[in-house]
Design an enzyme around this catalytic site. Structure first.
Site, PDB file in Angstrom:
ATOM      1  N   LEU A  29       0.821  -1.222   0.000  1.00 18.75           N
ATOM      2  CA  LEU A  29       0.000   0.000   0.000  1.00 18.75           C
ATOM      3  C   LEU A  29       0.854   1.272   0.000  1.00 18.75           C
ATOM      4  CD1 LEU A  29      -2.816  -1.087   2.470  1.00 18.75           C
ATOM      5  CD2 LEU A  29      -2.703  -1.354  -0.021  1.00 18.75           C
ATOM      6  N   HIS A  30       0.402   2.250  -0.782  1.00 16.43           N
ATOM      7  CA  HIS A  30       1.089   3.543  -0.873  1.00 16.43           C
ATOM      8  C   HIS A  30       0.045   4.655  -0.882  1.00 16.43           C
ATOM      9  CE1 HIS A  30      -0.258   3.314  -4.994  1.00 16.43           C
ATOM     10  NE2 HIS A  30       0.395   2.182  -5.155  1.00 16.43           N
ATOM     11  N   HIS A  33      -3.183   4.209  -2.872  1.00 21.87           N
ATOM     12  CA  HIS A  33      -4.207   3.392  -2.207  1.00 21.87           C
ATOM     13  C   HIS A  33      -4.880   4.184  -1.093  1.00 21.87           C
ATOM     14  CE1 HIS A  33      -1.423   0.011  -3.558  1.00 21.87           C
ATOM     15  NE2 HIS A  33      -2.572  -0.294  -4.131  1.00 21.87           N
ATOM     16  N   GLN A  57      -2.744 -12.263 -13.151  1.00 25.11           N
ATOM     17  CA  GLN A  57      -2.550 -11.038 -13.926  1.00 25.11           C
ATOM     18  C   GLN A  57      -1.086 -10.704 -14.172  1.00 25.11           C
ATOM     19  OE1 GLN A  57      -4.730  -8.617 -10.838  1.00 25.11           O
ATOM     20  NE2 GLN A  57      -3.306  -7.033 -11.515  1.00 25.11           N
ATOM     21  N   LYS A 145      -4.722   5.961 -12.662  1.00 26.88           N
ATOM     22  CA  LYS A 145      -3.386   5.629 -13.171  1.00 26.88           C
ATOM     23  C   LYS A 145      -3.476   4.370 -14.026  1.00 26.88           C
ATOM     24  CE  LYS A 145       1.066   4.048 -12.020  1.00 26.88           C
ATOM     25  NZ  LYS A 145       0.859   2.596 -11.925  1.00 26.88           N
ATOM     26  N   GLN A 149      -7.318  -0.532 -17.139  1.00 30.47           N
ATOM     27  CA  GLN A 149      -7.965  -1.459 -16.202  1.00 30.47           C
ATOM     28  C   GLN A 149      -9.319  -0.910 -15.772  1.00 30.47           C
ATOM     29  OE1 GLN A 149      -5.931  -3.423 -12.743  1.00 30.47           O
ATOM     30  NE2 GLN A 149      -6.789  -1.758 -11.556  1.00 30.47           N
ATOM     31  N   VAL A 172      -2.360   9.895  -7.864  1.00 35.54           N
ATOM     32  CA  VAL A 172      -1.611  10.632  -6.842  1.00 35.54           C
ATOM     33  C   VAL A 172      -0.129  10.527  -7.188  1.00 35.54           C
ATOM     34  CG1 VAL A 172      -1.217  10.878  -4.359  1.00 35.54           C
ATOM     35  CG2 VAL A 172      -3.357   9.908  -5.167  1.00 35.54           C
ATOM     36  N   ARG A 183       5.289  -0.867  -7.410  1.00 36.61           N
ATOM     37  CA  ARG A 183       6.578  -1.251  -8.000  1.00 36.61           C
ATOM     38  C   ARG A 183       7.649  -0.156  -7.854  1.00 36.61           C
ATOM     39  NH1 ARG A 183       2.919  -3.541 -11.589  1.00 36.61           N
ATOM     40  NH2 ARG A 183       3.075  -5.793 -11.877  1.00 36.61           N
TER      41      ARG A 183
HETATM   42  O1  PAF Z   1      -4.918  -2.493  -9.518  1.00 39.23           O
HETATM   43  C1  PAF Z   1      -4.667  -3.512  -8.842  1.00 39.23           C
HETATM   44  O2  PAF Z   1      -3.997  -3.480  -7.789  1.00 39.23           O
HETATM   45  C2  PAF Z   1      -5.175  -4.864  -9.322  1.00 39.23           C
HETATM   46  O3  PAF Z   1      -5.149  -4.949 -10.696  1.00 39.23           O
HETATM   47  C3  PAF Z   1      -6.562  -5.227  -8.763  1.00 39.23           C
HETATM   48  C4  PAF Z   1      -7.636  -4.268  -9.246  1.00 39.23           C
HETATM   49  C5  PAF Z   1      -6.513  -5.240  -7.242  1.00 39.23           C
HETATM   50  C6  PAF Z   1      -6.958  -6.635  -9.228  1.00 39.23           C
HETATM   51  O4  PAF Z   1      -6.047  -7.611  -8.807  1.00 39.23           O
END
Ligand code: PAF
Length: 266
Positions: A29-30, A33, A57, A145, A149, A172, A183
């Site tokens: 988390l950053h 989030h 993914q 960002k 997605q 942000v 990352r």
């Molecule tokens: O953006 C993310 O962190 C991921 O793609 C998510 C939406 C949690 C799905 O695994």
């Protein structure tokens, strides 16, 4: 803050919860989030955050193994934010059932990152579809960002008539301009400087009336961004490629610094 590791226990606890605000995460988390969670709290509903590093993914095994994990720190961040529920499922809980809705993957999934990360968006949609079925949230909070997605999840929710609203949240950035990303913690000090330089190049170009993407790519390469997957303009309403920058378009980039893949849009 209640922590659930079992899907069944979570579902039992949620059985009479009508309005949930859901923030899906893969941990690490950053501030990005944190801003999603702060936004979710404004709706005055119970906030549930999931932490699940979705193996489906990651198109490269190494990216999955190297993905930053720090559950202890994540939980202390969530506790401070007074999140109501944290869901930390295991792989079996997520993948061992057949969801009612199948995944709808819009053709926009083939553009931008879709050209370079085979199976990535299928993996994202697969897991998000399952989370939506388990949690049945009123709202889901997603960051701009990860624009592609966000759009693909929106299209899926619409197509499958899922009763969840998407709240999109702005990107942000660190003081040096870099968009927060889990990352980023894998970058060296020098790589951070390069990423910041690249952000400055892009934000300067964004203000110009016309843009020559080939020249901008050269500037990025000269700044140290050696491996560019794409630098493209897309109309964010029509989702079509464009060659002009205006209020309906955005500049999208994906590039590598060492082995770390960074994406941004502005
Ligand atoms: O953006 C993310 O962190 C991921 O793609 C998510 C939406 C949690 C799905 O695994």
């Amino acid at each position: 803050m209640k922590i659930f590791k079992s899907k069944h226990k979570l579902q039992k606890a949620l059985s009479n919860q009508k309005s949930l605000s859901f923030v899906p995460t893969m941990g690490g988390l950053h501030k990005g989030h944190i801003s999603l969670i702060k936004k979710s709290k404004k709706f005055k509903e119970k906030v549930i955050v999931s932490i699940f590093i979705n193996p489906k993914q990651f198109n490269k095994k190494k990216d999955f193994t190297n993905y930053p994990r720090n559950l202890k720190k994540d939980l202390s961040v969530l506790k401070k934010l007074r999140v109501n529920i944290v869901f930390i499922p295991n792989k079996k809980d997520i993948f061992s059932f057949r969801p009612k809705s199948s995944v709808y993957l819009n053709s926009f999934s083939k553009k931008l990152c879709g050209q370079f990360r085979k199976g990535h968006f299928e993996g994202v949609l697969n897991v998000v579809n399952r989370f939506l079925e388990i949690i049945k949230p009123k709202r889901i909070f997603l960051g701009n960002k990860d624009f592609q997605q966000l759009v693909l999840i929106k299209k899926h929710i619409l197509k499958k008539k899922i009763n969840t609203k998407i709240v999109s949240c702005k990107t942000v950035r660190e003081r040096n301009g870099i968009a927060y990303s889990t990352r980023n913690s894998l970058l060296s000090i020098n790589e951070i400087k390069i990423a910041s330089k690249i952000y400055r190049i892009l934000s300067k170009e964004k203000k110009k009336l016309s843009i020559n993407l080939k020249k901008v790519k050269e500037k990025i390469i000269n700044a140290g961004g050696k491996n560019i997957d794409y630098l493209e303009i897309y109309n964010i309403n029509t989702l079509k490629k464009s060659n002009k920058l205006n209020k309906n378009t955005k500049l999208f980039i994906a590039y590598y610094l060492n082995n770390v893949r960074l994406i941004d849009n502005l």
